[in-house]
Write an enzyme that holds these catalytic residues in place. Structure first.
Site, short mmCIF file in Angstrom:
data_model
loop_
_atom_site.label_atom_id
_atom_site.label_comp_id
_atom_site.label_asym_id
_atom_site.label_seq_id
_atom_site.Cartn_x
_atom_site.Cartn_y
_atom_site.Cartn_z
N ARG A 152 67.64 -20.72 5.60
CA ARG A 152 68.66 -20.71 6.67
C ARG A 152 69.19 -22.11 6.87
O ARG A 152 70.39 -22.32 7.06
CB ARG A 152 68.03 -20.19 7.96
CG ARG A 152 68.20 -18.73 8.19
CD ARG A 152 67.85 -17.87 6.99
NE ARG A 152 68.05 -16.47 7.26
CZ ARG A 152 67.15 -15.69 7.86
NH1 ARG A 152 65.97 -16.17 8.20
NH2 ARG A 152 67.42 -14.43 8.10
N ASP B 80 67.96 -16.48 1.09
CA ASP B 80 68.44 -15.60 2.16
C ASP B 80 69.95 -15.55 2.10
O ASP B 80 70.56 -16.09 1.17
CB ASP B 80 67.92 -16.07 3.54
CG ASP B 80 67.61 -14.88 4.44
OD1 ASP B 80 68.55 -14.11 4.72
OD2 ASP B 80 66.45 -14.71 4.86
N HIS C 144 68.96 -9.35 2.54
CA HIS C 144 69.00 -10.81 2.74
C HIS C 144 69.46 -11.56 1.47
O HIS C 144 69.02 -12.69 1.23
CB HIS C 144 67.62 -11.34 3.15
CG HIS C 144 67.24 -10.97 4.56
ND1 HIS C 144 67.62 -11.72 5.65
CD2 HIS C 144 66.54 -9.92 5.06
CE1 HIS C 144 67.15 -11.16 6.76
NE2 HIS C 144 66.50 -10.06 6.43
N ASP D 230 62.29 -6.94 3.63
CA ASP D 230 62.54 -6.67 5.04
C ASP D 230 64.03 -6.41 5.29
O ASP D 230 64.89 -6.90 4.58
CB ASP D 230 62.09 -7.85 5.91
CG ASP D 230 62.81 -9.14 5.55
OD1 ASP D 230 63.03 -9.38 4.34
OD2 ASP D 230 63.18 -9.91 6.46
N GLU D 231 64.27 -5.62 6.32
CA GLU D 231 65.59 -5.47 6.93
C GLU D 231 66.70 -5.18 5.91
O GLU D 231 67.80 -5.69 6.03
CB GLU D 231 65.94 -6.75 7.72
CG GLU D 231 64.93 -7.04 8.81
CD GLU D 231 65.20 -8.34 9.56
OE1 GLU D 231 64.95 -8.35 10.77
OE2 GLU D 231 65.65 -9.33 8.94
N TRP E 129 54.62 -7.97 9.88
CA TRP E 129 55.35 -8.82 10.83
C TRP E 129 55.81 -8.06 12.06
O TRP E 129 55.93 -8.63 13.13
CB TRP E 129 56.53 -9.52 10.15
CG TRP E 129 57.72 -8.67 9.81
CD1 TRP E 129 57.87 -7.87 8.72
CD2 TRP E 129 58.93 -8.54 10.56
NE1 TRP E 129 59.10 -7.25 8.74
CE2 TRP E 129 59.77 -7.65 9.86
CE3 TRP E 129 59.41 -9.10 11.75
CZ2 TRP E 129 61.05 -7.29 10.31
CZ3 TRP E 129 60.67 -8.75 12.20
CH2 TRP E 129 61.48 -7.85 11.49
N TYR F 135 55.31 -15.72 15.71
CA TYR F 135 56.68 -16.05 15.31
C TYR F 135 57.11 -17.37 15.95
O TYR F 135 57.44 -17.44 17.13
CB TYR F 135 57.63 -14.89 15.61
CG TYR F 135 57.88 -14.08 14.35
CD1 TYR F 135 56.83 -13.79 13.47
CD2 TYR F 135 59.15 -13.64 13.99
CE1 TYR F 135 57.05 -13.09 12.29
CE2 TYR F 135 59.38 -12.94 12.81
CZ TYR F 135 58.32 -12.69 11.96
OH TYR F 135 58.53 -12.01 10.78
N ASP G 115 59.69 -19.06 15.51
CA ASP G 115 61.11 -19.26 15.83
C ASP G 115 61.42 -18.80 17.25
O ASP G 115 62.48 -19.14 17.78
CB ASP G 115 62.01 -18.50 14.84
CG ASP G 115 61.72 -17.01 14.78
OD1 ASP G 115 60.54 -16.63 14.91
OD2 ASP G 115 62.67 -16.22 14.60
N TRP H 52 61.03 -19.22 11.13
CA TRP H 52 62.39 -18.92 10.67
C TRP H 52 63.30 -20.00 11.24
O TRP H 52 63.07 -20.48 12.35
CB TRP H 52 62.83 -17.53 11.16
CG TRP H 52 61.92 -16.45 10.66
CD1 TRP H 52 60.93 -15.83 11.36
CD2 TRP H 52 61.90 -15.90 9.35
NE1 TRP H 52 60.29 -14.91 10.56
CE2 TRP H 52 60.88 -14.93 9.32
CE3 TRP H 52 62.65 -16.11 8.20
CZ2 TRP H 52 60.57 -14.18 8.18
CZ3 TRP H 52 62.35 -15.36 7.06
CH2 TRP H 52 61.33 -14.41 7.07
N THR H 53 64.35 -20.34 10.49
CA THR H 53 65.08 -21.55 10.92
C THR H 53 66.56 -21.31 11.21
O THR H 53 67.36 -22.24 11.14
CB THR H 53 64.94 -22.67 9.86
OG1 THR H 53 65.47 -22.19 8.61
CG2 THR H 53 63.51 -23.10 9.67
N GLU H 54 66.92 -20.08 11.59
CA GLU H 54 68.33 -19.88 11.95
C GLU H 54 68.79 -20.92 12.99
O GLU H 54 69.89 -21.44 12.90
CB GLU H 54 68.55 -18.49 12.55
CG GLU H 54 68.48 -17.35 11.57
CD GLU H 54 67.11 -16.70 11.54
OE1 GLU H 54 66.09 -17.43 11.72
OE2 GLU H 54 67.04 -15.48 11.31
C1 ACM Z 1 61.22 -10.80 9.17
O1 ACM Z 1 60.98 -11.42 10.21
N1 ACM Z 1 62.41 -10.28 8.97
C2 ACM Z 1 60.22 -10.67 8.12
#
Ligand code: ACM
Length: 637
Positions: free
Chosen positions: A174, A203, A277, A354-355, A421, A446, A448, A492-494
């Site tokens: 990110r 990503d 992603h 994921d997602e 997660w 988490y 973030d 996570w670094t958004e």
């Molecule tokens: C995740 O936090 N989407 C693995």
């Protein structure tokens, strides 16, 4: 077996006793299994002799010790491998001490000096980390400190980890973090005995690793348009805006990082996040997508590309998935996995999972043909087909595949290791089905997430306070512990734009997770843990590592009286804090009103300002809470 359980019972019992009586001057994190403080202190002589065997894997351990002692403490340090009258003796056990395993150690400080024993070099490394923590916090200083008495408390420690996988995930996709910044992150994590660095390398916002034969992944995929603000809602970049923000690691960089990590007993787990992603890969090679419009796609900066309003899986506004129906995707994955397998010695390769949205697959003729050919009944099982195929590639390179817990939904083989997660639930399910599991639940781990109220933290969609992280128990009572490989916290670094903020988000919650994955659960004690954390704040100050003081921020609870007057309750995560406040827009200090009970907000007030003190010293930040925000929370607007 009986003997082992008797030993463990005694160990737990005695460690509980010892931890409760742990003296005020020993603040090791993570808490050692057994710690017995003796009366007295060992004062190091000006000439420190480190005696250690000349064996592979020990050089960095010696140099850490040497640097601290000769740098901050200013000792004259010599290293010898001969038996001599040493000050600090590092000793490798001749016969394997089962209790200590591969990473445990025994550390003794007495009149005779320091004796550190372990079965393996990793144990000596962790013993040295504990030894450094026995010194005053100034030992972490980058400059010589002459005002400190360099003494060590007499102590006997026996220590070994609860879990073999003690991970931190660093999202370098990110926002890109340089090789030196990753090293800095490794240096910080190993002080707390973490041993896995999971690098989230790809990503929608960037592809960060050179893959030979696919140059556009890093020529195109590693760069986007720089934006700051609140990620997720950025104005879509214009065609003429420069795409010069980002970066990537060459394969030589990766080798250097792997070696750097290895010297510090850290394995690097590479993650390539597929099939979702994947916008950076698709912007580089649009033919990896099922969607013809992908030729116009660009690497994302943080503009909206998903609609989460209908829950999971999200609805994609553009197709960021690799196409499971396209054979080119599997040859691409083969090249990527082959090169990862050569670069990273760790047994595992993480392939995301994921997602992944399905809305672009639903109407796609290639996907429909795949489903007909393979007898796939439901669109949600298409990802399962993809996962099983890429797992075969991973296995063909002699590695094991790990993936996020969504892969359980599409029908996955039992050999896939699962990183849980979305809470602990999927990890429990996976372990009960015989998968290896690493627990890294949003609930506790988490990094973030915001650390206190959203008015004082960079805005993210959820919060996670230190005390909650400390409740993390990676081995649930109702599963066979042999399937739980370990636990991990994820950064996570958004919303993390630089390494100082990465540190701020990691510490102190990384301390809570470190203790959760290393120390026996029975020893946990939040107030006692926090008293150690405060000592580590001093260490972070000396080592110039950023950390969040958010734990001192009050918790606001807005409410209303029966006649609809706005009220506010203030609370703190830790005992012993005084909260001072104002409603008149001025900055409170300890001569202002002290919070005692529910406040009724004055009718025209615009702001509630608060600050916390401990023993007459301000420890919290000056926080300004808009009254309009409290009214919103109390549903008075
Ligand atoms: C995740 O936090 N989407 C693995």
């Amino acid at each position: 077996m009986k003997q082992i359980s008797l030993f463990l019972t005694l160990l737990l019992l005695s460690s509980t006793l010892f931890s409760q009586t742990q003296p005020a001057d020993i603040f090791i994190i993570p808490q050692p299994v057994l710690l017995k403080k003796n009366q007295g202190y060992y004062s190091l002589p000006r000439n420190v002799v480190i005696q250690a065997p000349d064996i592979p894997g020990i050089a960095h351990t010696i140099s850490v010790l040497r640097d601290k002692l000769s740098g901050a403490a200013g000792f004259h340090v010599v290293k010898t491998s001969h038996s001599t009258s040493s000050t600090i003796k590092l000793y490798l056990n001749e016969s394997f001490n089962e209790k200590l395993g591969n990473e445990g150690y025994e550390l003794s400080v007495s009149h005779a000096g320091v004796l550190l024993k372990a079965n393996k070099p990793a144990g000596l490394f962790y013993g040295v980390q504990s030894l450094i923590q026995l010194f005053p916090p100034e030992i972490e200083s980058k400059e010589h400190v002459s005002t400190v008495k360099w003494v060590l408390p007499f102590v006997e420690i026996t220590d070994f980890p609860k879990l073999g996988w003690r991970g931190l995930m660093f999202d370098v996709a990110r926002h890109f973090f340089t090789k030196d910044e990753v090293k800095q992150y490794i240096d910080a994590m190993v002080r707390y005995k973490y041993n896995v660095l999971h690098l989230h390398l790809t990503d929608d916002e960037g592809w960060r690793i050179e893959i030979k034969g696919f140059p556009k992944l890093t020529e195109v995929g590693a760069w986007n348009v720089k934006r700051v603000g609140e990620f997720g809602d950025f104005i879509p970049p214009g065609a003429d805006e420069p795409r010069n923000y980002g970066g990537f690691y060459t394969q030589e960089d990766i080798k250097e990082l792997v070696q750097y990590a290895k010297e510090r007993f850290v394995n690097i787990l590479p993650e390539i996040d597929v099939p979702g992603h994947s916008l950076a890969a698709i912007a580089s090679y649009p033919e990896l997508s099922c969607t013809p419009e992908a030729v116009n796609y660009k690497v994302r900066s943080g503009e909206k590309i998903m609609d989460w309003s209908g829950g999971a899986p999200p609805k994609a506004l553009l197709d960021n998935t690799l196409c499971p129906a396209n054979e080119k995707v599997y040859s691409f994955m083969d090249s990527v996995i082959t090169q990862l397998a050569e670069l990273f010695p760790f047994d595992y390769i993480h392939l995301g999972g994921d997602e992944a949205p399905i809305n672009y697959w639903q109407n796609n003729s290639q996907i429909k043909a795949l489903m007909a050919r393979e007898g796939i009944k439901k669109i949600t099982e298409v990802q399962g087909y993809f996962t099983r195929r890429v797992e075969k590639i991973v296995e063909s390179k002699g590695k094991k595949m790990m993936a996020w817990d969504e892969v359980l939904e599409g029908g996955v083989s039992p050999t896939t290791a699962v990183m849980s997660w979305r809470g602990m639930k999927y990890g429990i399910e996976a372990a009960n089905d015989g998968h290896e599991v690493v627990m890294s639940p949003t609930t506790y781990a988490y990094l973030d997430y915001m650390q206190s109220d959203q008015i004082s933290e960079p805005r993210v969609y959820a919060s996670l306070r230190l005390s909650k992280s400390y409740e993390f128990e990676p081995v649930p009572a109702d599963v066979d512990p042999k399937y739980i490989k370990g636990g991990q916290a994820n950064l996570w670094t958004e919303q993390v734009y630089n390494i100082r903020q990465a540190e701020y988000m990691t510490w102190p919650r990384g301390l809570a997770i470190a203790e959760s994955v290393w120390s026996p659960s029975g020893n946990k004690n939040w107030p006692e843990f926090f008293s150690r954390v405060e000592q580590h704040f001093k260490r972070f100050d000396f080592s110039e590592t950023k950390y969040a003081p958010a734990v001192y921020d009050p918790i606001f609870k807005a409410g209303k009286t029966t006649d609809n007057k706005l009220t506010v309750d203030l609370n703190t995560e830790i005992d012993g804090l005084d909260i001072y406040y104002s409603f008149d827009n001025s900055f409170p200090d300890r001569f202002y009103p002290k919070y005692m009970t529910t406040l009724i907000v004055p009718i025209d007030a615009k702001q509630l300002k608060v600050i916390t003190y401990k023993d007459k010293v301000p420890v919290g930040r000056m926080i300004t809470m808009p009254i309009a925000e409290l009214k919103k929370r109390a549903k008075l607007q």
